[in-house]
Design an enzyme around this catalytic site. Structure first.
Site, PDB file in Angstrom:
ATOM      1  N   GLU A   1      -5.058   8.278  10.739  1.00 27.16           N
ATOM      2  CA  GLU A   1      -4.959   6.831  10.486  1.00 27.16           C
ATOM      3  C   GLU A   1      -3.674   6.238  11.065  1.00 27.16           C
ATOM      4  O   GLU A   1      -3.105   5.289  10.525  1.00 27.16           O
ATOM      5  CB  GLU A   1      -5.113   6.574   8.988  1.00 27.16           C
TER       6      GLU A   1
ATOM      7  N   GLU B   1      -8.418  -1.787   6.776  1.00 26.81           N
ATOM      8  CA  GLU B   1      -7.639  -1.752   5.526  1.00 26.81           C
ATOM      9  C   GLU B   1      -6.141  -1.772   5.825  1.00 26.81           C
ATOM     10  O   GLU B   1      -5.349  -2.245   5.017  1.00 26.81           O
ATOM     11  CB  GLU B   1      -8.010  -0.514   4.696  1.00 26.81           C
TER      12      GLU B   1
HETATM   13  C1  NOJ Z   1      -9.642   4.754   1.544  1.00 25.65           C
HETATM   14  C2  NOJ Z   1     -10.799   4.090   2.222  1.00 25.65           C
HETATM   15  O1  NOJ Z   1     -10.610   4.047   3.618  1.00 25.65           O
HETATM   16  C3  NOJ Z   1     -10.958   2.721   1.622  1.00 25.65           C
HETATM   17  O2  NOJ Z   1     -11.972   2.017   2.294  1.00 25.65           O
HETATM   18  C4  NOJ Z   1     -11.269   2.847   0.162  1.00 25.65           C
HETATM   19  O3  NOJ Z   1     -11.336   1.579  -0.418  1.00 25.65           O
HETATM   20  C5  NOJ Z   1     -10.182   3.663  -0.558  1.00 25.65           C
HETATM   21  N1  NOJ Z   1      -9.927   4.874   0.128  1.00 25.65           N
HETATM   22  C6  NOJ Z   1     -10.573   4.013  -1.977  1.00 25.65           C
HETATM   23  O4  NOJ Z   1     -11.602   4.971  -1.964  1.00 25.65           O
HETATM   24 CA    CA Z   2      -8.918   5.204   4.985  1.00 31.86          CA
END
Ligand code: NOJ
Ligand code: CA
Length: 686
Positions: free
Chosen positions: A169, A489
């Protein structure tokens, strides 16, 4: 169609004499020369230029304890293959698989006399090679190291992320090969919680290289199965990458039971960036699906009770008092999906366990079947069904893959019983079994077991924090997407976030292996909506968020923002409503890694197209030529472009929607703002 051909090279079976074999690709763009001289090595030329200098092949085994580097050639076989196939879903509806193959069977000269084969498939767009161990006296082998090298012919510009056993990531770095400093790069990323950085000179694949004379080279692997992921360790003085396999808890790399074979090592080469992106070589190197039926596998768009938690409106856990996955809130998402015709609603935080899910390395946080008391699962199942929407299951494993496997049958049966056909899995944290890594052989097998078990239950999978894809979606078309890179995210990550150029690099790197659950579609750019002190921001314009639905290919696309943020821009939302997730054809119109990308795609079984264009932090004039359209037809184009004053930093929400009639002859100029983009939906006039 398979047929044999004569290898266009001289070779000799007399020991002591160099043995050289050269194989040309079907149109002779690429030549691979394999030589069994002092050691076994290969070289790759593209249009006469050396791309990979002589590079070693072989193994160091821990069981039996031997280095496999000196061999006798036993046999040489060759064939030509040329056949088209139809993917279950994808960017195009037909893929041609045309290569020349050479298989060299070797006997190692040590007293162990281990036999193996090296198989090269030579395409006009690149080369795949792998090792095969036939059945033999030494039935069980433990791989200590794979000695495969990729020796590069220059100090190329390189788009890379740090080699890491547990995460991919990272933001991409762009440097010369000799300037790679993975440890420093990784240290700049405090928002990545679990890291296992390999060292200063190690990077991950897919990696993209650009040579001084304009060749694009992508190094990766295909069909990663029952073997650890391959990272690459650079020997700087010789600019040679050495395969670096992810170890298990005791430092072994792979356990093989013969007959066995490794994944394909892939080198995709082109003098055109657009051509490199269009390559289907990695898919071609994977096995066709063995699923008896596939009509239950459906590309889809989904909204989600998800971003609320990331930006602090709600929480996954119940105890906080602002639990997001409560019945009323999820109904709101179901209503929103139903109103706009989206297929699914992802619900995170619906199940007990989130009070204690992260950081404790606890084995059995979740059971995947017990809802929180404020989540009326049965009632919501019924409600969703009435509204024509499917709830998407969320299985966060908190890294405890072992616990997940114990629950898998029950969890998937529970989904079947409650009308859910898609699951988002997640592997946040350190892996249990302890000492295993996200990319080690045990976990590679785990992801595959999940895909297989899901298929038994006719369930589709999008996996997060899993290994980056290697084209296995040909074999397991229900494993539709993975995150396995820096996704949307990270817009909310305070340190480096997502830079405007990130999405212009992803297609050349991570996406070479397969679809990404990136989760585009953010319409609110300052992320302080619920927590005024939050300083994170989305570094794109709104028009670019739309374009990402076309430039980032996935058969599962999230519509990631909150309903209340979409309600303010329902005219722009229309593009996301209209954009398909399955395609008959794809044209990469222009591309340069780190700078820009323009893609046009033709909808499945329709004469409609969508176009997405994105730029990095620099503004850009897009000279669009609609010559990909059919002659003699007229189309309505809805153009969603950046407003005159749009800028990712100061004015991301400025957009203009224009309608135009276009034909094959239309040419238009469109300005892309800094960090901007443009999305166009094109419908045939009937
Ligand atoms: C990381 C994931 O990439 C994300 O999409 C998710 O909301 C969180 N973990 C919680 O599971
Ligand atoms: Ca993730």
């Amino acid at each position: 169609m398979r047929y044999l051909f004569i290898i266009s090279a001289l070779f000799s079976f007399q020991s002591g004499i160099a043995q050289n074999y050269t194989v040309y690709s079907p149109a002779r763009k690429i030549a691979v020369s394999i030589s069994n001289n002092q050691v076994l090595s290969y070289q790759i030329n593209y249009k006469g230029k050396v791309v990979i200098k002589p590079s070693q092949l072989g193994f160091k085994l821990n069981k039996p304890n031997v280095i496999l580097s000196h061999f006798d050639v036993v046999t040489v076989d060759s064939l030509v293959y040329n056949e088209a196939w139809t993917p279950v879903w994808g960017e195009v509806n037909k893929i041609n698989n045309h290569y020349k193959e050479i298989t060299i069977t070797l006997a190692d000269k040590s007293p162990h006399a281990i036999t193996f084969k090296v198989v090269f498939r030579v395409y006009d767009e690149g080369v795949g090679f792998r090792y095969e161990f036939p059945g033999q006296v030494n039935k069980y082998l433990i791989v200590g190291d794979e000695l495969t090298q990729f020796s590069l012919a220059g100090d190329h510009k390189t788009f890379w992320i740090p080699g890491d056993y547990d995460t991919n990531e990272y933001l991409y770095n762009t440097t010369r090969l000799s300037e790679i400093d993975a440890v420093t790069a990784a240290n700049k990323e405090p928002d990545i919680a679990v890291k296992s950085v390999i060292g200063p000179d190690a990077i991950q694949t897919p990696v993209l290289l650009k040579t001084a004379d304009g060749l694009y080279i992508s190094l990766h692997e295909a069909a990663l199965s029952n073997y650890p992921a391959m990272h690459l360790n650079l020997d700087k003085p010789t600019l040679t990458f050495q395969a670096h396999l992810v170890p298990d808890a005791v430092g072994n790399k792979a356990y093989l039971e013969n007959p066995a074979r490794t994944p394909w090592r892939t080198i995709i080469i082109s003098d055109k960036a657009t051509e490199l992106l269009a390559s289907k070589m990695i898919l071609n190197l994977n096995e066709p699906t063995r699923f008896a039926t596939t009509e239950w596998i459906k590309p889809q768009k989904f909204v989600g009770m998800w971003w609320e938690m990331h930006i602090g409106k709600a929480t996954w856990e119940l105890a906080s008092g602002k639990h997001g996955a409560n019945t009323a809130n999820v109904k709101r998402y179901i209503d929103f999906a139903s109103k706009h015709g989206f297929d699914g609603v992802l619900v995170e935080g619906w199940n007990v366990g989130w009070e204690d899910w992260f950081g404790n390395w606890k084995e059995d946080v979740f059971d995947f079947i017990t809802p929180y008391p404020d989540y009326d699962l049965k009632g919501l199942t019924k409600y969703a069904k009435q509204k024509g929407v499917q709830i998407i299951m969320h299985h966060e494993t908190s890294g405890s893959a072992f616990n997940y496997e114990r629950w898998l049958d029950k969890a998937f049966q529970f989904m079947n019983d409650n009308n859910m056909n898609t699951v988002k899995t997640g592997y946040v944290g350190k892996i249990i079994p302890r000492g295993e890594h996200h990319d080690s052989q045990w976990m590679i097998n785990h992801y595959q077991r999940v895909a297989e078990k899901a298929a038994e239950h006719k369930i589709m999978v999008a996996s997060h924090e899993s290994v980056r894809p290697t084209g296995l979606h040909r074999t397991y078309p229900n494993w539709m997407a993975s995150e396995a890179a820096r996704g949307s995210e990270f817009n909310n990550a305070p340190a480096l976030g997502i830079t405007p150029e990130h999405t212009t690099i992803l297609p050349f790197t991570r996406l070479m292996g397969g679809p990404m659950d990136f989760t585009p579609g953010l319409f609110r750019f300052k992320l302080n909506q619920f927590e005024p002190t939050r300083t994170t921001e989305v570094r794109t314009t709104l028009a670019k968020q739309l374009a990402l639905y076309v430039t980032i290919y996935s058969p599962l696309q999230m519509v990631a923002d909150l309903p209340e943020n979409y309600e303010k821009h329902t005219d722009a939302l229309q593009f996301i409503v209209d954009v398909p997730v399955d395609w008959d054809d794809t044209k990469i119109l222009e591309a340069e890694p780190g700078d820009y990308l323009t893609v046009a795609r033709k909808a499945k079984n329709k004469n409609d197209w969508c176009l997405g264009a994105i730029t990095d932090e620099n503004s850009r004039v897009l000279n669009l030529n609609f010559d990909f359209l059919d002659a003699g037809k007229k189309y309505h184009a809805s153009i969603y472009r950046d407003g005159e004053q749009a800028h990712w930093k100061t004015n991301p929400e400025a957009y203009v929607i224009e309608k135009k009639l276009v034909t094959k002859k239309t040419k238009i100029k469109i300005n892309l703002a800094p960090g901007g983009g443009c999305a166009i939906s094109i419908r045939e006039v009937k």
